[in-house]
Design an enzyme around this catalytic site. Structure first.
Site, PDB file in Angstrom:
ATOM      1  N   HIS A   1      -5.807   1.570   4.358  1.00 29.08           N
ATOM      2  CA  HIS A   1      -6.743   1.510   5.470  1.00 29.08           C
ATOM      3  C   HIS A   1      -6.324   0.465   6.503  1.00 29.08           C
ATOM      4  CE1 HIS A   1     -10.740   1.889   7.251  1.00 29.08           C
ATOM      5  NE2 HIS A   1     -10.803   0.572   7.287  1.00 29.08           N
TER       6      HIS A   1
ATOM      7  N   GLU B   1      -4.858   7.956   3.125  1.00 30.31           N
ATOM      8  CA  GLU B   1      -6.161   7.313   3.017  1.00 30.31           C
ATOM      9  C   GLU B   1      -7.217   8.309   2.564  1.00 30.31           C
ATOM     10  OE1 GLU B   1      -8.231   4.387   6.165  1.00 30.31           O
ATOM     11  OE2 GLU B   1      -8.617   6.521   6.389  1.00 30.31           O
TER      12      GLU B   1
ATOM     13  N   ASN C   1      22.097  -0.049 -15.203  1.00 27.83           N
ATOM     14  CA  ASN C   1      23.078   0.034 -16.270  1.00 27.83           C
ATOM     15  C   ASN C   1      22.389   0.106 -17.626  1.00 27.83           C
ATOM     16  OD1 ASN C   1      26.009  -0.220 -16.915  1.00 27.83           O
ATOM     17  ND2 ASN C   1      25.230  -1.922 -18.111  1.00 27.83           N
TER      18      ASN C   1
END
Lengths: 175, 709, 120
Positions: free
Chosen positions: B46, B68, B417
């Site tokens: 908002h 929103e 990794n």
């Protein structure tokens, strides 16, 4: 003190005396100095300061003409001995030995290096048209360091290219 | 007067990026029924929407409106928390980031990604959006004339209109700003003085306003009180009332009026659009310059007021010490030497505390670097199809802002990794008696003057033999070399090394472990690997707390002073010749407990002249780098001190064996040694020597006389 | 000069409102949420309160209701800063005692003109 007294056989060009007032007309200014008996010059806008010689701290395994680094107001500045680099004359260090500190700035970077010379002479005013090209052969100084030659009276002043002088990393390979 | 809000754009951007981070972190941990979190996610979106609207970042506003809306559905309970929606929202956060960056840099962005996500949002909101009424833009069809109109307003407020803070006088003031206002109060409702309640209104007004504002604008003044009053506004055209002299002068013939009719609406609309839009192009150019990378490299630091107050106190103490010393110095007698010493002692203390305090200002909790990892692991789990979770510890551990910015990428690679090569597939794990869910953990803590960051996993561990044979295959090591486990694991950091059978998309291509190691070393740190087959691996990254200062040991070699980083010193000793062995010609090894440590004469390495050339009884500083120990032979040990690191690269270039320079107390410059570089140099020299002596041997004349070349 | 209490959890919105007001000569005090706003209100007197609706710790509507309970805030104009201008929103605001509302996105000139309806 009149700077001209320092080196009487180098007249300053471009200065006109009109009714006792000195005018400097157009053109650029250059600081001239001596390596042995030869005269050289650099753009005065690059001159940061002129220092007396002090023993620098050695940089391990560096070329002989790089004498080391000094502390200039908190900044580490390398010292290059032009007499050794260009193999001109003898590199001796006295009280009168002088270091010209040059700063070359581009948009991205700025580099400050001190150059050891034998003496500082004078400030020259030179128009662009007065800068002649240097012969491409002969001489112990590589062409890319030379911007041109300037005739001052009977003498010749070699104008050095500051940007090339500052590129220390490239010097190493060329020695 | 125009108010220039463009200066607030950087702060809005900063806030928005933080908001996006919060949204992401919250979404990753979102559980059904967690209203508090849903509300905070909504609020973040908002805020961003509101701010973006103010600055005219329309693409952001429009997109965020959808986000929103979905969040609104969730927070009002009309919608349950659905993992699919969470995924869509996570992608939306990415898109919002892309859009905000594009708006900031006035650059292009990945439109496909945004469009795709927009469709996803629209689809999932299908029911909601159809019913939505966008009631923002009002048609200014009342904006007919530019000539003055007369409004007759009958305003009868309810008695309690003033209660919520509305004062008719102010309303009239606002009306008066639109044009000429005449008021006539109607007092017939006024009760007797004794009956008057001061907070109630008994008056009503007949107002006449001559203005070129539209009816809408006049009505708007009353919009807050329209339910609490009787309001009648009638408008009469100026041209109708010919009797009024002032209107005559401004009255224009009807044809002109109609012409102006078409122009005015456009004008009004332009006047109403936020003025910031016009200023935006200039501002955006500045933004591009000042924010070249979105990683906040030049940026700013938020500093707690407590840190600043502490600093102020310390500076105060420093000032006191200075004036005390100054006073001592102004009339110094030798009998004051004790006071001078204690003053200097105090100065030392002040400086130390001040330095620590200032360094702490640049320190931020490592959580800033860690906060991207929950999302990363979440995505990696999806991509690899392996179940894995991330545990973060020690996220409040502080480190220097710059170090943190630069350690981000190496950490990402290490985590990738771990996910890619470390954690096994679920079935493999279960078959080995491990929990199905793999665990990757990040930990950070202070140790000595450093920060240690550990990336560990409970995966398959590193296959020592596989690494060894791969290294042999790549010619990195000799097949006959005997290496300890840590040394084998260090091979992983050799350039071009990859034990993955194919280069996987996630961690194999481009960025290698060698780059990770290099980056870490560039920060003055080191990385070590510990691993047990079948159980897991742990990558330990050791970094200095600050880049600018180093604890160093000053040493003298010949006439030169050097500084050895304290962090790399194992011990210093005097050589006992009995423990020295020479091998392969003239390499000297020192027997240090069970290890053979090569002796490196610094004077030889640097080409210096000194009297101290004999190894026997020489001073040896044993240092460690890259898992290898080396004994540096020096002339003298000087003091230990903290030094400020100055770069050689600023005006010169990188020198092998030297990591930087510093300015000592006497103003002279001293070089700081780079141990890995020196080891490299030593190897280089040794190779050269071997090469020369090889030549030497092959060209030896048969009569046995050796000739020097 | 008139003193305004600006309540909003967004730093940038708060800064902008405050800046706009100050450039017109108003004095401002800032609060970062309803709770903070209430605390600051209790320690000062204000000619106007401008508050966001969606805030953590205490939202704008609740803050409005709480402010109206304070003796010197009974008639103080309280304006809600909101992105919605639905009837529902207006009713909620009004029933909590709000004087009026200001719609985001934020136009500084409009803001200054609008607050003239309730302050000088």
């Amino acid at each position: 003190m009149d700077i001209q007294d320092l080196a009487t056989d180098i007249p300053s060009q471009g200065e006109h005396t009109v009714e006792g007032i000195d005018f400097i007309t157009s053109g650029e200014q250059y600081l001239t100095f001596l390596l042995a008996q030869e005269q050289y010059a650099v753009d005065i806008l690059c001159v940061e300061e002129i220092r007396s010689w002090e023993q620098p701290t050695k940089i391990p395994n560096s070329p002989g003409y790089i004498k080391g680094v000094i502390n200039m107001r908190g900044v580490i500045v390398p010292i290059v001995d032009l007499r050794l680099k260009f193999s001109i004359g003898e590199a001796s260090y006295h009280d009168t030995t002088v270091v010209i500190v040059l700063t070359y700035q581009t948009d991205e970077s700025s580099r400050t290096i001190g150059f050891v010379v034998d003496a500082v002479s004078d400030v020259l005013n030179v128009e662009a048209t007065e800068i002649l090209s240097s012969p491409a052969f002969g001489g112990s100084i590589q062409p890319h360091f030379i911007e041109g030659l300037i005739n001052v009276g009977k003498n010749v002043v070699t104008l050095l290219h500051v940007e090339s002088l500052q590129q220390v990393e490239k010097h190493a390979t060329n020695s | 007067m125009s108010v220039d809000l463009s200066q607030f754009i950087p702060s809005f951007l900063e806030e928005s990026f933080e908001g996006l981070e919060l949204m992401e972190a919250s979404l990753l941990n979102l559980e059904a029924g967690d209203h508090e979190t849903i509300h905070s996610i909504f609020r973040a979106a908002h805020s961003i929407k509101g701010g973006a609207g103010t600055f005219g970042f329309d693409s952001v506003t429009e997109f965020t409106h959808l986000v929103e809306t979905l969040l609104d559905e969730m927070r009002d309970g009309r919608r349950e928390v659905d993992p699919k929606d969470v995924e869509i929202l996570l992608n939306s956060v990415d898109c919002m980031r892309i859009l905000i960056e594009a708006a900031r840099d006035k650059a292009d962005y990945d439109k496909d990604k945004v469009t795709e996500n927009t469709h996803q949002l629209e689809e999932t909101l299908a029911n909601v959006l159809s019913g939505e009424v966008t009631a923002d833009i009002q048609d200014p069809d009342d904006a007919q004339n530019s000539s003055k109109k007369t409004y007759h307003i009958i305003f009868i407020p309810n008695h309690d209109l003033a209660k919520p803070g509305n004062d008719p006088l102010f309303l009239f003031g606002a009306l008066a700003d639109l044009g000429e206002l005449t008021t006539e109060a109607l007092t017939k409702e006024l009760p007797a003085l004794s009956d008057i309640c001061p907070q109630e209104l008994y008056l009503s007004w007949h107002l006449t306003l001559i203005s070129d504002s539209s009816l809408e604008e006049v009505k708007e003044i009353f919009e807050w009180v329209e339910d609490e009053c009787e309001l009648t506004i009638t408008q009469s055209e100026a041209s109708n009332i010919v009797a009024e002299p002032e209107i005559e002068t401004t009255a224009a013939p009807s044809e002109e009026n109609t012409e102006i009719v078409t122009e005015k609406p456009v004008e009004i609309e332009e006047a109403n659009t936020p003025p910031v839009k016009e200023q935006l192009p200039e501002v955006a150019k500045e933004q591009i310059k000042s924010k070249t990378k979105g990683k906040g490299d030049v940026g700013s630091i938020r500093v707690g007021v407590d840190k600043v107050d502490n600093l102020i106190n310390l500076v105060g103490e420093l000032v006191i010490t200075q004036s005390m010393l100054s006073e001592l110095g102004s009339d110094f007698q030798m009998d004051k030497i004790d006071r001078l010493n204690s003053g200097l002692e105090q100065l030392l203390q002040n400086t130390k505390e001040l330095q620590e305090s200032v360094m702490r200002i640049r320190m931020l909790p490592i959580s800033f670097a860690f906060n991207r990892f929950p999302r990363l692991v979440h995505d990696l789990a999806n991509k690899t199809g392996k179940a894995m979770e991330l545990i973060i510890k020690g996220e409040q551990t502080e480190l220097d802002k710059t170090v943190m910015e630069q350690i981000g990428d190496p950490l990402v690679h290490l985590v990738r990794n771990a996910a890619d090569h470390g954690i096994e597939n679920a079935d493999v794990r279960v078959a080995n008696g491990k929990p199905e869910m793999g665990t990757i953990s990040l930990d950070a803590y202070h140790q000595g003057g450093n920060i240690v960051i550990e990336i560990s996993d409970d995966g398959a561990g590193i296959n020592r033999d596989k690494v060894f044979s791969k290294a042999v295959e790549k010619g990195i090591i000799d097949p006959n070399s005997t290496l300890t486990d840590p040394q084998v694991f260090d091979l992983l950091f050799e350039p071009g090394f990859s034990t993955a059978d194919e280069v996987t998309d996630i961690s194999g291509r481009g960025v290698g472990m060698d780059v990770v190691k290099r980056n870490i070393q560039a920060l003055g740190g080191r990385i070590q690997v510990e691993s047990t087959m079948g159980e897991g691996s742990c990558f330990k990254v050791n970094l200095p707390l600050t880049l600018a200062i180093l604890d160093g040991q000053l040493v003298k070699v010949g006439s030169e002073t050097y500084i050895i980083p304290l962090i790399s010193i194992v011990e210093s000793l005097q050589v006992d010749d009995g423990l020295v062995n020479r091998v392969s010609g003239d390499m000297a090894l020192y027997r240090l407990r069970d290890e053979n440590v090569p002796i490196l004469p610094v004077y030889q390495l640097f080409g210096l002249s000194t009297e101290h050339t004999k190894i026997n009884n020489a001073l040896l500083v044993v240092v460690e780098a890259d898992g290898q120990k080396v004994g540096l032979m020096v002339d003298h040990l000087l003091a230990q001190q903290q030094v400020v690191i100055k770069s050689l690269k600023e005006n010169y270039q990188q020198v092998i064996g030297i990591s930087g320079a510093t300015i000592l107390g006497d103003g002279s410059v001293a070089m700081i040694l780079d141990i890995p570089g020196m080891i490299q140099m030593a190897m280089g020299h040794a190779q050269q020597k071997r090469h020369l002596s090889h030549h030497h041997d092959t060209e030896q004349p048969t009569n046995g006389i050796k000739e020097l070349h | 000069m008139a003193k305004v209490l600006v309540v909003d959890d967004s730093n940038s919105i708060r800064d902008m409102v405050s800046f706009t007001l100050k450039s017109a000569g108003y004095q401002t005090v800032e609060a970062k949420d309803g709770l903070d706003g209430l605390a600051k209100a209790k320690t000062g007197s204000f000619d106007l309160v401008i508050s966001d609706v969606n805030m953590p710790n205490m939202d704008g509507i609740t803050l409005c209701g709480e402010l109206r309970k304070l003796p010197n805030f009974q008639f103080t104009p309280i304006l809600m800063l909101t992105t919605e201008s639905s009837t529902d929103m207006k009713m909620r605001g009004k029933s909590a005692g709000a004087t009026g509302w200001l719609v985001k996105p934020f136009n500084p000139e409009k803001l200054l003109a609008t607050i003239k309806r309730v302050v000088r």
